[in-house]
Scaffold this active site. Structure first.
Site, PDB file in Angstrom:
ATOM      1  N   ASP A 317      15.678  51.942  42.443  1.00  0.00           N
ATOM      2  CA  ASP A 317      16.860  51.697  43.277  1.00  0.00           C
ATOM      3  C   ASP A 317      16.319  51.165  44.690  1.00  0.00           C
ATOM      4  O   ASP A 317      15.196  50.925  44.795  1.00  0.00           O
ATOM      5  CB  ASP A 317      17.348  53.136  43.726  1.00  0.00           C
ATOM      6  CG  ASP A 317      18.972  53.078  43.643  1.00  0.00           C
ATOM      7  OD1 ASP A 317      19.611  51.908  44.185  1.00  0.00           O
ATOM      8  OD2 ASP A 317      19.442  54.208  43.768  1.00  0.00           O
ATOM      9  N   GLU A 519      27.365  56.413  49.584  1.00  0.00           N
ATOM     10  CA  GLU A 519      26.193  57.217  49.634  1.00  0.00           C
ATOM     11  C   GLU A 519      25.773  57.305  51.213  1.00  0.00           C
ATOM     12  O   GLU A 519      26.087  56.161  51.889  1.00  0.00           O
ATOM     13  CB  GLU A 519      25.137  56.620  48.858  1.00  0.00           C
ATOM     14  CG  GLU A 519      24.524  55.247  48.971  1.00  0.00           C
ATOM     15  CD  GLU A 519      23.962  54.576  48.022  1.00  0.00           C
ATOM     16  OE1 GLU A 519      22.712  55.133  47.917  1.00  0.00           O
ATOM     17  OE2 GLU A 519      24.343  53.772  47.213  1.00  0.00           O
TER      18      GLU A 519
END
Length: 839
Positions: A317, A519
């Protein structure tokens, strides 16, 4: 981005690699063995080995890198043999949110052409372009946007998931991308987590059922002739592993579950996804018992690649490897050695290339491990037909803007909206409504497509979007207006619920809820809705006191404590984040012209609903399970039920008046970030790079400090007056904090000292403002180092700020040259640390 998961060859060499922070207690034999429907093909393997044998070490290292497509040029793709690029949320061709289909395709062609250029004697391996298409092709103007996963979980329709995957893949192919970072198979267990809406359910059952269907929809059916064909894309199961179970719901935090819980709850979606043939898995940002997943060899290699037999590629990620102990964005052999196959390294990819190359030459990264990573990447590219596909613009669907948001695709999205709606209350059988009446539509979400689509929509956080950014879409108001007009009734839109003195409405529909977030920014301390001031409850009460029947439509990315709002409503519908087809809501709320039910409610809660604002962790199967509405709850027209008044005890102390955090990874709602200069006084910062339009007097960019894009750099060119500021309406009252000695605090890194006065301002409706000159303070700070500055509110009040009506708590303005980075703008108590009050 998001932000945040062995093999046939070289397994003996991999077994002796040094550990990279493995958590104790990993027992691979306890994990399931998986038989993927994508079988090993000797011809594919032979081709992989032939290509691998021709590659230089430099080419191999280039293949394991994935820079941001905006941070690497075509020439660099060729020179460094880059294996993949991505565009994160809010990343567009030419930094233009309104980039056309042809703009996207031109960038895809340029990257592809550069990757297959063999004029330097290289192999010329086609590049992959990955994208977060997490609720449709959500980065592109005009695409079909589906409800976020939390709504899809309430629909409990696995066949629909496959169709959604198919539509998403087809629309991705229009703009030339061939790899989707989805589906998310997290199992959120703490509703404070800002990514709760990315999960289908708190319960692994739905996640396990949905994962393979979404994979099949995106990739096609293996052996069926359409697997990874021209209308499909590579899919990714993410985030491996345990992202939904961190302590306190903290994004990228630590999961302390037992291995059994990790396997049976958080790992439930992976075996079905692997069995369906998913070709990539993304490593998660989180830790498990203190061990960062990007460096956890026990889970990435021994479990996922070994026991579970995954032969695809593991991608990182957004700079997730940098969180492994001893690593930085530009150097992390531990992650590759642990089982990561491709680094997602948006900006520091050149440094990572040079360090990885040196580490491979020195044997710090063993040759079999690097070969295994490249082998997996090649295997996926060959299976996807990249070597034969040609330029992205030459492929079927490419460049066909009419294939975005087609009527057929939008019909699938409307079905998803209808099926996702959950009816919590319908006292007196108020719903379904007749269309032939006078309907008042209120609430700030009624005609706001940006709000109803939520985060990961055009921009990363989903902020800064206007209705005009969604051609072909419909707001909830649009749907209501259309249905009522067709039935001969009248509908009036009034966001603040003002009543027409001439005609009292027969019913009011109030659409309200959470503002968009993604997020990090979306994490919250409790599940109390509007803890600082319940303005939506005030609107509901106003209508109730006027004797008007009220239908509430709640937009949310998670279960929240809304007992007072439910009590103030006659009917209460949870619409989640329904996406671009808001008219699907009206199709359920209203009857047909003949009075019969048009569509009944089908949605059932896939997340338990909290009884108090403190009940952030409430999951089916808990020993002390006591929700307000249980998992699976949902009323229907066919089975009506009266709901008694709900308890209104928050369970926690009421929040203090006024906000305390203004910028935390991004502007904290309702605050928005703006910049301006005489060229354009009001430009909202919604993309990764924003300038004063028509000039570059000031450039504001998103950068990584601790995590993805959690800070903003601001560079003043010194060509004239320019500012950057947080602002919101209505104004807020922070006078109590001022009286208690609070200070405005922010973290700052000065990269180039100021050449003129720098005004730090707090505004209270122009011309009301208080400002101090920070030039002496900033000039004294060591360059390139982070510091916290605290300015007492009393200092700004003495300079003219009216603390009872602050509409801009933080602004920086100068006419000179200055380059700095800021983050974490908030109010702090008097004893937090030393303060400055420039005179």
């Amino acid at each position: 981005m998001k932000r945040h998961i062995l093999a046939v060859f070289g397994i003996l060499a991999l077994a002796v690699l040094p550990a990279a922070g493995d958590a104790p207690g990993v027992h691979p034999g306890d994990w399931p063995r998986v038989q993927s429907v994508v079988k090993t093909d000797p011809k594919v393997e032979e081709r992989v080995e032939a290509i691998l044998a021709r590659m230089t070490l430099e080419e191999k290292v280039g293949q394991v890198l994935q820079p941001d497509v905006r941070r690497v040029s075509p020439e660099e793709i060729t020179k460094y043999n880059i294996g993949s690029v991505l565009n994160g949320g809010g990343g567009f061709p030419n930094d233009d949110k309104h980039a056309s289909v042809q703009d996207w395709l031109a960038l895809a062609d340029a990257a592809y052409d550069a990757s297959v250029d063999t004029t330097d004697g290289g192999v010329g391996i086609p590049i992959l372009w990955g994208v977060d298409a997490v609720h449709g092709h959500n980065n592109v103007i005009g695409a079909t946007l589906f409800p976020h996963n939390i709504g899809l979980g309430a629909a409990n329709d696995s066949d629909l998931m496959r169709r959604i995957g198919e539509v998403t893949a087809e629309e991705m192919r229009v703009t030339g991308q061939d790899w989707n970072f989805g589906p998310t198979v997290a199992v959120p267990r703490d509703d404070r987590w800002g990514r709760t809406y990315e999960g289908y359910s708190e319960d692994p059952e739905i996640v396990a059922a949905y994962a393979p269907m979404m994979v099949l929809g995106l990739q096609g059916t293996p052996g069926g002739g359409n697997f990874l064909g021209s209308h499909h894309v590579i899919s990714t199961a993410k985030h491996f592993l345990g992202d939904g179970g961190t302590e306190g719901g903290v994004d990228q935090g630590d999961n302390l579950a037992s291995e059994k819980e990790l396997r049976e709850i958080h790992g439930a979606g992976y075996a079905p996804a692997l069995e369906a043939g998913v070709q990539s898995v993304m490593a998660s940002f989180n830790s498990w018992h203190g061990s960062k997943m990007h460096g956890n060899r026990g889970l990435l290699t021994d479990v996922l690649k070994g026991q579970m037999g995954f032969d695809g590629l593991v991608v990182g990620d957004w700079n997730g490897h940098a969180q492994v102990p001893g690593c930085t964005p530009g150097s992390c052999p531990a992650a590759l050695n642990a089982g990561l196959d491709m680094y997602m390294v948006p900006t520091d990819w050149k440094e990572l290339y040079e360090n990885t190359l040196a580490q491979a030459r020195a044997g710090e990264i063993p040759a079999p491990r690097l070969d295994d990573a490249v082998r997996r990447i090649l295997r996926v590219k060959i299976r996807a037909g990249l070597f034969e596909a040609g330029r992205p613009s030459s492929r079927p669907l490419a460049g066909d803007a009419s294939a975005l948001g087609t009527p057929e695709h939008r019909a699938v999205a409307r079905q998803a909206v209808r099926e996702s709606l959950v009816l919590l209350k319908n006292n007196g059988g108020l719903l379904p409504l007749a269309g032939a009446q006078h309907v008042l539509v209120a609430g700030d979400g009624a005609d706001d497509i940006g709000k109803q689509t939520g985060g990961w929509t055009l921009t990363w956080q989903g902020t800064g979007n206007a209705k005009s950014d969604f051609p072909g879409a419909s707001s909830i108001w649009d749907g209501i207006h259309g249905v009522v007009a067709a039935a001969g009734g009248t509908a009036v839109l009034s966001p603040d619920g003002d009543l027409d003195a001439g005609q009292k409405p027969d019913v009011a529909i109030v659409v309200f809820g959470e503002d968009p977030y993604a997020e990090g920014v979306g994490d919250r301390p409790t599940v109390d809705y509007q803890p600082g001031g319940k303005t939506d409850l005030e609107l509901l009460d106003k209508l109730k006191q006027a004797g008007i029947k009220v239908v509430s439509v709640f937009l949310t990315g998670r279960p929240l404590w809304v007992n007072p709002e439910i009590n103030a409503s006659d009917a209460f519908v949870v619409a989640w984040l329904p996406g671009s087809e808001g008219d699907g809501v009206a199709e359920v709320l209203f009857r047909k012209a003949d009075g019969s039910v048009n569509h009944d409610f089908k949605g059932r809660l896939s997340f338990s609903w909290p009884r108090t604002a403190a009940q952030a962790v409430v999951n089916r199967g808990d020993a002390d399970y006591d929700p307000q509405f249980a998992y699976g709850y949902g009323l229907t027209y066919a089975e009506p039920m009266e709901l008694a008044p709900l308890p209104e005890d928050r369970g926690i102390a009421a929040a203090p008046p006024g906000p305390s955090v203004y910028f935390d990874g991004g502007p904290v709602a309702p605050w928005r970030l703006f910049l301006g200069s005489p060229a354009n006084w009001l430009v909202e910062v919604t993309t990764a790079r924003t300038t004063t339009q028509g000039s570059e007097d000031l450039v504001v960019e998103s950068i990584d400090r601790r995590v993805q894009e959690d800070a903003r750099s601001a560079r003043w060119a010194g060509t004239g007056l320019a500012y950057v500021a947080l602002s919101a309406r209505p104004a807020v009252d922070i006078s109590s904090q001022s009286k208690e000695g609070f200070a405005l605090a922010f973290d700052v890194r000065v990269d180039e000292p100021p050449t003129a006065a720098v005004s730090l301002s707090m505004s209270c409706g122009m011309p009301c403002r208080g400002s101090v000159d920070l030039m002496p303070t900033l000039a004294e700070l060591p360059s390139g180092e982070w510091h916290t500055l605290r300015v007492p509110l009393s200092c700004l009040a003495a300079a003219g700020a009216d603390m009872t009506r602050i509409d801009s708590p933080f602004g920086l303005l100068t006419t000179g040259r200055l380059s700095l980075v800021f983050s974490d703008v908030r109010l702090v108590a008097a004893d937090d640390g030393p303060t400055v009050c420039p005179q």
